[in-house]
Design a protein around this motif. Structure first.
Motif, mmCIF file in Angstrom:
data_model
loop_
_atom_site.group_PDB
_atom_site.id
_atom_site.type_symbol
_atom_site.label_atom_id
_atom_site.label_comp_id
_atom_site.label_asym_id
_atom_site.label_seq_id
_atom_site.Cartn_x
_atom_site.Cartn_y
_atom_site.Cartn_z
ATOM 1 N N MET A 1 -8.318 -5.722 11.454
ATOM 2 C CA MET A 1 -8.222 -4.451 12.140
ATOM 3 C C MET A 1 -8.309 -3.332 11.104
ATOM 4 N N LYS A 2 -8.983 -2.267 11.477
ATOM 5 C CA LYS A 2 -9.071 -1.092 10.619
ATOM 6 C C LYS A 2 -8.284 0.036 11.286
ATOM 7 N N ILE A 3 -7.392 0.641 10.521
ATOM 8 C CA ILE A 3 -6.549 1.709 11.041
ATOM 9 C C ILE A 3 -6.687 2.925 10.131
ATOM 10 N N THR A 4 -6.938 4.066 10.740
ATOM 11 C CA THR A 4 -7.002 5.323 10.000
ATOM 12 C C THR A 4 -5.979 6.272 10.582
ATOM 13 N N ILE A 5 -5.230 6.901 9.714
ATOM 14 C CA ILE A 5 -4.329 7.968 10.140
ATOM 15 C C ILE A 5 -4.982 9.275 9.729
ATOM 16 N N VAL A 6 -5.311 10.078 10.720
ATOM 17 C CA VAL A 6 -5.895 11.391 10.472
ATOM 18 C C VAL A 6 -4.760 12.390 10.612
ATOM 19 N N ALA A 7 -4.433 13.052 9.517
ATOM 20 C CA ALA A 7 -3.273 13.942 9.490
ATOM 21 C C ALA A 7 -3.669 15.314 8.983
ATOM 22 N N VAL A 8 -3.227 16.335 9.699
ATOM 23 C CA VAL A 8 -3.449 17.702 9.252
ATOM 24 C C VAL A 8 -2.408 18.026 8.186
ATOM 25 N N GLY A 9 -2.875 18.535 7.075
ATOM 26 C CA GLY A 9 -1.991 18.921 5.989
ATOM 27 C C GLY A 9 -1.980 17.897 4.875
ATOM 28 N N LYS A 10 -1.713 18.375 3.705
ATOM 29 C CA LYS A 10 -1.658 17.524 2.520
ATOM 30 C C LYS A 10 -0.202 17.258 2.162
ATOM 31 N N LEU A 11 0.050 16.098 1.595
ATOM 32 C CA LEU A 11 1.392 15.779 1.120
ATOM 33 C C LEU A 11 1.569 16.459 -0.238
ATOM 34 N N LYS A 25 0.528 0.083 0.672
ATOM 35 C CA LYS A 25 0.489 -1.135 -0.145
ATOM 36 C C LYS A 25 0.996 -2.330 0.669
ATOM 37 N N ARG A 26 2.110 -2.151 1.376
ATOM 38 C CA ARG A 26 2.668 -3.242 2.180
ATOM 39 C C ARG A 26 1.730 -3.669 3.301
ATOM 40 N N LEU A 27 0.916 -2.748 3.791
ATOM 41 C CA LEU A 27 0.023 -3.041 4.908
ATOM 42 C C LEU A 27 -1.251 -3.780 4.497
ATOM 43 N N ARG A 28 -1.566 -3.794 3.221
ATOM 44 C CA ARG A 28 -2.827 -4.402 2.763
ATOM 45 C C ARG A 28 -3.063 -5.825 3.265
ATOM 46 N N PRO A 29 -2.042 -6.695 3.293
ATOM 47 C CA PRO A 29 -2.318 -8.054 3.782
ATOM 48 C C PRO A 29 -2.630 -8.131 5.285
ATOM 49 N N TYR A 30 -2.322 -7.092 6.024
ATOM 50 C CA TYR A 30 -2.428 -7.143 7.484
ATOM 51 C C TYR A 30 -3.644 -6.422 8.058
ATOM 52 N N ALA A 31 -4.033 -5.326 7.434
ATOM 53 C CA ALA A 31 -5.117 -4.517 7.986
ATOM 54 C C ALA A 31 -5.632 -3.573 6.908
ATOM 55 N N LYS A 32 -6.811 -3.057 7.141
ATOM 56 C CA LYS A 32 -7.344 -2.031 6.254
ATOM 57 C C LYS A 32 -6.843 -0.693 6.806
ATOM 58 N N GLY A 96 -10.188 -6.357 21.801
ATOM 59 C CA GLY A 96 -11.342 -6.105 20.933
ATOM 60 C C GLY A 96 -11.353 -4.738 20.282
ATOM 61 N N GLU A 97 -10.237 -4.033 20.353
ATOM 62 C CA GLU A 97 -10.148 -2.724 19.699
ATOM 63 C C GLU A 97 -9.920 -2.980 18.211
ATOM 64 N N SER A 98 -10.986 -2.967 17.450
ATOM 65 C CA SER A 98 -10.879 -3.330 16.038
ATOM 66 C C SER A 98 -10.683 -2.125 15.121
ATOM 67 N N GLU A 99 -10.842 -0.936 15.670
ATOM 68 C CA GLU A 99 -10.677 0.264 14.858
ATOM 69 C C GLU A 99 -9.805 1.270 15.606
ATOM 70 N N LEU A 100 -8.634 1.547 15.031
ATOM 71 C CA LEU A 100 -7.697 2.498 15.622
ATOM 72 C C LEU A 100 -7.586 3.728 14.734
ATOM 73 N N VAL A 101 -7.463 4.869 15.376
ATOM 74 C CA VAL A 101 -7.233 6.123 14.661
ATOM 75 C C VAL A 101 -6.008 6.780 15.282
ATOM 76 N N PHE A 102 -4.995 7.012 14.450
ATOM 77 C CA PHE A 102 -3.813 7.757 14.862
ATOM 78 C C PHE A 102 -3.977 9.183 14.360
ATOM 79 N N VAL A 103 -3.753 10.152 15.244
ATOM 80 C CA VAL A 103 -3.920 11.556 14.879
ATOM 81 C C VAL A 103 -2.557 12.245 14.861
ATOM 82 N N ILE A 104 -2.247 12.859 13.720
ATOM 83 C CA ILE A 104 -1.059 13.698 13.584
ATOM 84 C C ILE A 104 -1.577 15.115 13.395
ATOM 85 N N GLY A 105 -1.389 15.944 14.400
ATOM 86 C CA GLY A 105 -1.910 17.309 14.362
ATOM 87 C C GLY A 105 -1.113 18.219 13.448
ATOM 88 N N GLY A 106 -1.534 19.461 13.412
ATOM 89 C CA GLY A 106 -0.868 20.462 12.595
ATOM 90 C C GLY A 106 0.381 21.009 13.260
#
Length: 156
Positions: A1-11, A25-32, A96-106
């Motif tokens: 599974m590929k997961i992207t977190i799209v977040a407004v703002g920089k840390l 780092k902990r998530l590497r064995p489970y998903a990209k 079959g949802e192999s690509e998830l995107v979580f959005v954290i707005g501003g």
């Protein structure tokens, strides 16, 4: 599974970045899993809150791959326990949802276009979290979901 977190703002603070890096780092064995940071827009410079939200929304939508399932982090979204979130992630994978995107707005929310693109909304509850903390909590919950799904120790 590929997961992207799209977040407004920089840390900006190192401790937020360190926490996110640890869960990535902990998530590497489970998903990209990756994070795409979208520049936040100052409403005073953009011509108002709505204009700033629209500009941020354009950046958010540009970061969403075609065909990905978009989950908007929203206080009005569906609340789930950690176990329920894990089951939901498993259900998405089975469908079959192999690509998830979580959005954290501003800080002023997201544009109508981002809301329209979202396939679902998820909430950590009625509390307000700083966006940096929301990113850390989301990464932790994704990690916890994988651990629960695999019956591995961690979540108790």
């Amino acid at each position: 599974m590929k997961i992207t977190i799209v977040a407004v703002g920089k840390l900006k603070e190192k401790f937020w970045a360190a926490a996110c890096d640890e869960y990535l780092k902990r998530l590497r064995p489970y998903a990209k899993v990756s994070v795409a940071e979208i520049s936040d827009v100052d409403p005073a410079r953009a011509g108002g809150v709505d204009a700033a939200r629209e500009r941020e929304g354009t950046g958010i939508l540009a970061a969403v791959p075609e065909g990905a399932r978009v989950i908007l982090m929203d206080i009005e979204g569906k609340q789930r326990s950690s176990e329920g979130f894990s089951r939901h992630m498993d259900e998405l994978a089975l469908r079959g949802e192999s690509e998830l995107v979580f959005v954290i707005g501003g800080s002023d929310g997201v544009s109508d276009a981002v809301r329209a693109r979202a396939d679902e909304a998820f909430s950590f509850g009625p509390i307000t979290l700083p966006h940096n903390l929301a990113r850390v909590v989301l990464l932790e919950q994704i990690y916890r979901a994988f651990k629960i799904s695999r019956g591995e120790p961690y979540h108790k």
